[in-house]
Scaffold this active site. Sequence first.
Site, PDB file in Angstrom:
ATOM      1  N   ASN A 139      -8.738  -1.537   6.289  1.00 48.48           N
ATOM      2  CA  ASN A 139      -9.497  -1.640   5.040  1.00 48.48           C
ATOM      3  C   ASN A 139      -8.826  -2.560   4.027  1.00 48.48           C
ATOM      4  O   ASN A 139      -9.469  -3.051   3.108  1.00 48.48           O
ATOM      5  CB  ASN A 139      -9.670  -0.254   4.412  1.00 48.48           C
ATOM      6  N   ASP A 167       0.867  -1.172   0.000  1.00 46.94           N
ATOM      7  CA  ASP A 167       0.000   0.000   0.000  1.00 46.94           C
ATOM      8  C   ASP A 167       0.909   1.229   0.000  1.00 46.94           C
ATOM      9  O   ASP A 167       2.092   1.142   0.329  1.00 46.94           O
ATOM     10  CB  ASP A 167      -0.882  -0.042   1.254  1.00 46.94           C
ATOM     11  N   ASP A 206      -0.316   5.007   0.923  1.00 43.81           N
ATOM     12  CA  ASP A 206      -0.607   6.059   1.899  1.00 43.81           C
ATOM     13  C   ASP A 206      -0.404   5.585   3.334  1.00 43.81           C
ATOM     14  O   ASP A 206      -1.062   4.657   3.800  1.00 43.81           O
ATOM     15  CB  ASP A 206      -2.041   6.563   1.727  1.00 43.81           C
ATOM     16  N   THR A 224      -2.596   0.782  -4.584  1.00 41.15           N
ATOM     17  CA  THR A 224      -3.116   1.947  -3.877  1.00 41.15           C
ATOM     18  C   THR A 224      -4.413   2.457  -4.478  1.00 41.15           C
ATOM     19  O   THR A 224      -4.670   2.285  -5.676  1.00 41.15           O
ATOM     20  CB  THR A 224      -2.069   3.080  -3.899  1.00 41.15           C
ATOM     21  N   ALA A 225      -5.215   3.100  -3.631  1.00 39.21           N
ATOM     22  CA  ALA A 225      -6.439   3.741  -4.114  1.00 39.21           C
ATOM     23  C   ALA A 225      -6.149   5.055  -4.814  1.00 39.21           C
ATOM     24  O   ALA A 225      -7.019   5.619  -5.481  1.00 39.21           O
ATOM     25  CB  ALA A 225      -7.400   3.982  -2.947  1.00 39.21           C
ATOM     26  N   ASP A 252      -1.085  -0.239   6.163  1.00 38.06           N
ATOM     27  CA  ASP A 252      -1.341   0.375   7.460  1.00 38.06           C
ATOM     28  C   ASP A 252      -2.803   0.280   7.867  1.00 38.06           C
ATOM     29  O   ASP A 252      -3.139   0.564   9.005  1.00 38.06           O
ATOM     30  CB  ASP A 252      -0.972   1.860   7.419  1.00 38.06           C
ATOM     31  N   LYS A 303      -8.554  -3.965  -4.213  1.00 43.22           N
ATOM     32  CA  LYS A 303      -7.120  -4.235  -4.166  1.00 43.22           C
ATOM     33  C   LYS A 303      -6.857  -5.735  -4.247  1.00 43.22           C
ATOM     34  O   LYS A 303      -5.938  -6.186  -4.938  1.00 43.22           O
ATOM     35  CB  LYS A 303      -6.515  -3.664  -2.886  1.00 43.22           C
TER      36      LYS A 303
END
Length: 294
Positions: free
Chosen positions: A225, A47, A49, A154-155, A222, A199
């Site tokens: 979700n 991930d 962020d 990542t989103a 982190d 994801k």
Amino acid sequence: MTPPAERRTLPNLQQRSTLAGEAAAAAAEVETALSTPSDPTSAAFFDVDNTIMQGASIFHLARGLHRRKFFTTREIAGAAWKQAYFRVVGVEDPEHVADARNSALGFIAGHTVAELQELTEEIFDEAMAHRIWPGTRAQAQLHLDQGQRVWLVTAAPIEIAQVIARRLGLTGAMGTVAEHDAGVYTGRLVGDMLHGPAKAEAVRALAEREGLDLQACSAYSDSFNDLPMLSMVGDPCAINPDSRLRAHAREAGWRVRDYRTGRKAARAGLLVGAAAGAVSGTVAAGVALRSRRH
């Protein structure tokens, strides 16, 4: 018994997550290294962020775009507290971040892909490079040194993810795919944001295409979700975890790494300064206020 409205919504959300995952995996194909890695069946997925980078990458991008007159300070004043919260607490608020990211894809409507890619390169140098967590960077390098491929998942928009991956020397990236027509953004997504279940769909699609053994793969995040992605690999690791992910990781016996040295002890002192500087210094959260009138 599931109400009719809910029965209609759930399949649609699932289809959109699947489409988002497939789109992200397809976009990552062009980033795949041509040489065969020495460990071809295992890989690592990170991930971005608050895992690779402190804070939210879309906020840093939007801050840079604000400086380049993409939108005004007035438009972000009412939402600056969201970024202040994220920076101080270091925990992703799904509603706040999702609103900002969705709106971010709206405000790039009408701009070209080439333009955003060029600006993202510039903004990475001025606002993102020094926010990379050294500990997480070292974890990624360890996988590379072992002959494994490393992807970001990542989103954030794929354009940001690809720049970060290239600058860190990683294999490639999967992110939210914004629709474009003839190289111009339409302001719509392909499927949905690459978030949560999407994801996992992206990782599954990539693993199938690349011949990866997911039980031999690692994943880092982190956020609680990202539990679907973390749970599908044999070596999950919680990095700078939120409280729910930390508790789950401990219960499941997963690795936990926290590189936020000193931040927790200083949180009370940082709160006042971060809140005071939010409007002038964290303009990125204002993308959530951008209207489609532009």
